[in-house]
Scaffold this motif. Structure first.
Motif, PDB file in Angstrom:
ATOM      1  N   VAL A   1      28.385  46.599  37.846  1.00 28.90           N
ATOM      2  CA  VAL A   1      27.396  45.522  37.755  1.00 28.90           C
ATOM      3  C   VAL A   1      27.842  44.504  36.697  1.00 28.90           C
ATOM      4  O   VAL A   1      27.799  43.288  36.915  1.00 28.90           O
ATOM      5  CB  VAL A   1      25.996  46.090  37.386  1.00 28.90           C
ATOM      6  CG1 VAL A   1      24.990  44.977  37.199  1.00 28.90           C
ATOM      7  CG2 VAL A   1      25.512  47.072  38.440  1.00 28.90           C
ATOM      8  N   VAL A   2      28.322  45.012  35.563  1.00 32.88           N
ATOM      9  CA  VAL A   2      28.760  44.129  34.475  1.00 32.88           C
ATOM     10  C   VAL A   2      29.932  43.270  34.946  1.00 32.88           C
ATOM     11  O   VAL A   2      29.958  42.053  34.753  1.00 32.88           O
ATOM     12  CB  VAL A   2      29.139  44.962  33.217  1.00 32.88           C
ATOM     13  CG1 VAL A   2      29.796  44.088  32.153  1.00 32.88           C
ATOM     14  CG2 VAL A   2      27.894  45.638  32.648  1.00 32.88           C
ATOM     15  N   LYS A   3      30.898  43.909  35.620  1.00 29.33           N
ATOM     16  CA  LYS A   3      32.077  43.182  36.113  1.00 29.33           C
ATOM     17  C   LYS A   3      31.644  42.064  37.079  1.00 29.33           C
ATOM     18  O   LYS A   3      32.124  40.931  36.985  1.00 29.33           O
ATOM     19  CB  LYS A   3      32.998  44.195  36.838  1.00 29.33           C
ATOM     20  CG  LYS A   3      34.350  43.691  37.146  1.00 29.33           C
ATOM     21  CD  LYS A   3      35.360  44.075  36.048  1.00 29.33           C
ATOM     22  CE  LYS A   3      36.449  43.040  35.957  1.00 29.33           C
ATOM     23  NZ  LYS A   3      36.583  42.305  34.752  1.00 29.33           N
ATOM     24  N   GLY A   4      30.708  42.397  37.978  1.00 34.11           N
ATOM     25  CA  GLY A   4      30.230  41.426  38.964  1.00 34.11           C
ATOM     26  C   GLY A   4      29.635  40.197  38.280  1.00 34.11           C
ATOM     27  O   GLY A   4      29.917  39.055  38.654  1.00 34.11           O
ATOM     28  N   LEU A   5      28.837  40.433  37.233  1.00 36.68           N
ATOM     29  CA  LEU A   5      28.210  39.304  36.529  1.00 36.68           C
ATOM     30  C   LEU A   5      29.234  38.522  35.714  1.00 36.68           C
ATOM     31  O   LEU A   5      29.159  37.303  35.598  1.00 36.68           O
ATOM     32  CB  LEU A   5      27.078  39.808  35.625  1.00 36.68           C
ATOM     33  CG  LEU A   5      25.818  40.251  36.365  1.00 36.68           C
ATOM     34  CD1 LEU A   5      24.863  40.976  35.425  1.00 36.68           C
ATOM     35  CD2 LEU A   5      25.092  39.067  36.999  1.00 36.68           C
ATOM     36  N   GLU A   6      30.225  39.250  35.199  1.00 37.31           N
ATOM     37  CA  GLU A   6      31.302  38.589  34.442  1.00 37.31           C
ATOM     38  C   GLU A   6      32.070  37.638  35.362  1.00 37.31           C
ATOM     39  O   GLU A   6      32.359  36.503  35.003  1.00 37.31           O
ATOM     40  CB  GLU A   6      32.273  39.648  33.922  1.00 37.31           C
ATOM     41  CG  GLU A   6      32.355  39.687  32.420  1.00 37.31           C
ATOM     42  CD  GLU A   6      33.133  40.902  31.931  1.00 37.31           C
ATOM     43  OE1 GLU A   6      33.100  41.137  30.744  1.00 37.31           O
ATOM     44  OE2 GLU A   6      33.776  41.611  32.760  1.00 37.31           O
ATOM     45  N   ASN A   7      32.327  38.123  36.565  1.00 36.97           N
ATOM     46  CA  ASN A   7      33.050  37.291  37.539  1.00 36.97           C
ATOM     47  C   ASN A   7      32.258  36.034  37.899  1.00 36.97           C
ATOM     48  O   ASN A   7      32.821  35.002  38.223  1.00 36.97           O
ATOM     49  CB  ASN A   7      33.355  38.083  38.819  1.00 36.97           C
ATOM     50  CG  ASN A   7      34.391  39.158  38.544  1.00 36.97           C
ATOM     51  OD1 ASN A   7      35.110  39.074  37.547  1.00 36.97           O
ATOM     52  ND2 ASN A   7      34.454  40.177  39.394  1.00 36.97           N
ATOM     53  N   LYS A   8      30.922  36.151  37.838  1.00 39.76           N
ATOM     54  CA  LYS A   8      30.106  34.975  38.165  1.00 39.76           C
ATOM     55  C   LYS A   8      30.035  33.995  36.992  1.00 39.76           C
ATOM     56  O   LYS A   8      29.552  32.884  37.139  1.00 39.76           O
ATOM     57  CB  LYS A   8      28.691  35.418  38.558  1.00 39.76           C
ATOM     58  CG  LYS A   8      28.650  36.074  39.927  1.00 39.76           C
ATOM     59  CD  LYS A   8      27.230  36.444  40.294  1.00 39.76           C
ATOM     60  CE  LYS A   8      27.205  37.134  41.654  1.00 39.76           C
ATOM     61  NZ  LYS A   8      25.896  37.667  41.983  1.00 39.76           N
ATOM     62  N   GLY A   9      30.424  34.451  35.802  1.00 44.15           N
ATOM     63  CA  GLY A   9      30.471  33.513  34.668  1.00 44.15           C
ATOM     64  C   GLY A   9      29.725  33.933  33.411  1.00 44.15           C
ATOM     65  O   GLY A   9      29.705  33.196  32.428  1.00 44.15           O
TER      66      GLY A   9
END
Ligand code: SF4
Length: 303
Positions: A45-53
């Motif tokens: 989940v953290v990685k996904g949000l990081e990828n979004k910015g």
């Protein structure tokens, strides 16, 4: 093979609110969005949000280090745009709100209402009560709660901590005791240790107030884990290995089921471990997204 999946498996209300809120935030404004700590104890989940910015920072000072060393330097220094700071469901200490404002962050607060309630209780009682907080001393939720407890408090995680806490209570000379708990603490331990404290303070003229602040979602999930664990040959718990509530579920599964397995995602399933099992249970911590649970179920269904 029969598979029993817990109805309460996966994101709780507080985590869902924080993750969806962070997603909305980054969709409407991609720049200068920070989150203090992992939004949930789940790497995917953290990685996904990081990828979004979203930029995850450990504390306000690490944000300052970031602007000196990384790409954020140009974005933040040259921009007059606001910096936004997302507060996750665990909450933060009182002083951190102040520090964030001093550093010109606009705060987007997703502290779970259940955690805010504990802060409020502690704040109201701190002047004339000694406070005992059940939970882990290093858990971010408790680090936040402690900041509302004043000077007279102790943390009890295990039975052996009770004696020291009661000595500290005696030293404080306070005659009122408040017992509260981390939202994801074990309900069994909460009841057992509260009773022990009451017994040890009998005839000591101390007024004891016990507030069960364990979140209902946690309580129900723990009970369901126990019920399923008693019925199956093997119990799989899905969740981050650094997630407190997931670890509790794993402890419960080990207690009531002869084979309990803790995994973070489908890639960690060892099919050999479950190939001859006829009845299997699946439960997931509050920080495990539904897709991760479905992926595990899909693999097991194929056996
Ligand atoms: S476990 Fe309970 S207290 Fe913690 S975030 Fe979820 S709903 Fe809130």
């Amino acid at each position: 093979m029969e598979i029993i999946v817990g109805k309460t498996a996966g994101f709780c209300y507080g985590v869902k609110r924080a993750v969806e809120g962070a997603e909305k935030e980054v969709e409407s404004n991609k720049k200068n969005i920070y989150c203090l700590g992992e939004i949930v104890h789940n790497k995917d989940v953290v990685k996904g949000l990081e990828n979004k910015g979203i930029e995850f920072i450990d504390d306000i000072d690490s944000y300052k280090n970031d602007i000196n060393t990384t790409k954020i330097k140009e974005t933040v220094k040259e921009s007059k745009e606001e910096k936004r700071l997302i507060i996750r469901a665990h909450g933060i200490p009182k002083e951190t709100y102040k520090k964030a404002k001093e550093n010109n962050f606009q705060i987007i607060d997703y502290t779970c209402p259940n955690v805010l309630k504990i802060h409020q209780i502690a704040e109201e009682k701190k002047d004339d009560h000694y406070i005992i907080l059940f939970g882990n001393i290093n858990h971010p939720e408790n680090i936040g709660t402690i900041s509302y407890c004043g000077k007279n408090y102790s943390i009890i995680e295990e039975k052996e901590d009770i004696e020291k806490a009661l000595k500290e209570l005696e030293k404080s000379s306070l005659k009122k005791l408040l017992i509260i708990s981390q939202t994801t603490y074990s309900i069994e331990k909460f009841k057992e240790y509260s009773k022990l404290i009451q017994e040890q303070l009998e005839n000591k003229n101390i007024e004891i107030e016990i507030r069960n602040t364990i979140c209902k979602a946690t309580e129900i999930r723990q009970k369901e884990t126990e019920d399923i664990s008693k019925k199956v040959e093997c119990m799989i718990i899905i969740g981050g290995k650094n997630s407190s509530n997931t670890k509790k579920l794993y402890e419960i599964a080990k207690k009531y089921c002869k084979r309990a397995i803790l995994i973070e995602n489908k890639d960690q399933i060892d099919l050999k471990e479950i190939e001859n099992v006829k009845k299997i249970g699946i439960m997931a911590g509050a920080s495990t997204p539904d897709e991760k649970i479905k992926e595990v179920i899909n693999i097991i269904e194929k056996i």
